[in-house]
Design a protein around this motif. Sequence first.
Motif: not given
Length: 438
Positions: A284-297, A374-382
């Motif tokens: 989940d933490a890695l997914e959140a990092h990828i979703a917010q990364s400026s280097d692309g997904e 999932r983009r734009g939502r906190a994965p740990q809540q989904e």
Amino acid sequence: MTLIWGLLAPGALPNERRTRTFGVAASVRLFNELAVPGIGGVWFGKQLLLATLGIRIAEQAQLHGKEVGKIEAANAVEALACWLAFDAGKWERDPRLRGSTKMQSKVDLSFQAVRQRSFYVTQPMRMRTVQALPDLGFVATDSSRFNAFACSQAGKDFVDAACNGFSPFKRGVIDHLVRWAVFKEDRVKSVELRDALSPITPLPQRARDLLMERLLQGGDRESSEHKQRRRDALAWVESQRKTGIGHTSWISAPPEISTDAHWRDLKAGAMFQAAREAAIAALDALEAHIAQSSDGERFSLSSSVPSAVLRRLVELRSAANSFLDERHRDRDANVFCGECNSEDPTKVLTALVARDGRVLRLKERDVVPGPAFRRGRAPQQEHEDNADTADSAPAIQGGLAWPPGISARLQNLFLLNADLSGELDKWLDKTVTEEDVQ
């Protein structure tokens, strides 16, 4: 959801489930079975009644020369039971009911309509009973397939006891439902039929007694060890119900658990569950990092691990090590926790993402989004339930004092025991309902 793109024909857009089994779902099922054998995901008596009643109706239909599948009949009976309960309760939700969103607009209650997959949920409560029915002796079978089940004498006695005293339209419940399935009888809006079937109406006392007898004695195919484990677990939850005194430590077993092996399996299962949850949190933490990364997904496995992910991996390593210290015999669980116990965080991430493949996946040395990302939502809540969904436990009013991480089957058994004692409404947290499965 159907979309039309350009001049192409309609295409189906699949609904990707966020299930992270990590290839260890069999281990989760094993630990649940070692905790409380033979009950599957059952947590109240009407689940077993509706499934057994469906089998009985299919068998009776065959005597009239009508081929009705047992899955089809059981699903239809369950759907009708929930519809009648919802309709009487003005469509108020309850943890014992499913399908409010899907069924509220339905008006055709003929068997031909209710039997359709589009009428009811795709994961009915019947699925929770597939193990319990044969293990408790309600059906005879040499197969794990529901359509191969045949009502045993114990199953027939249970259904008869549950339906005794109800006479919808001046008929017995079984007779009327057979007419519904075979002869297109369309009268089903009956207080008597609703009270006989409704999941929120308790079983009659005689049916409760027969179900408790099955829980204590078990079926012919069960080992004596499994029967004893279930009896011990029943004694433990009964003590909790009567005294309200919990047991929260893994240091020693409560007096109701009679064997060291049972207690060790309960503890090892809890340790494994903690490791699996820690692995989910790390991804989940890695997914959140990828979703917010400026280097692309994407996340390159050649780069340094983000601090938020690293913290989760430290927790994972600790949890995995705690399980390995138990020296349990389950091979798959040991292999998984061995992979999570590495000191190299990149190696652990590589192994976890390779096991995932749905939310995150590997592309050479990069971690990239999978189909359930999932983009734009906190994965740990989904997250949905991430392994043995059939054993997930409903909420108990006020909670109970268990050792941390204990199998959900103990909570299921507590509620089932409360139901058979006439106290389910007292203990069930009705503010937490199962989401409709579409």
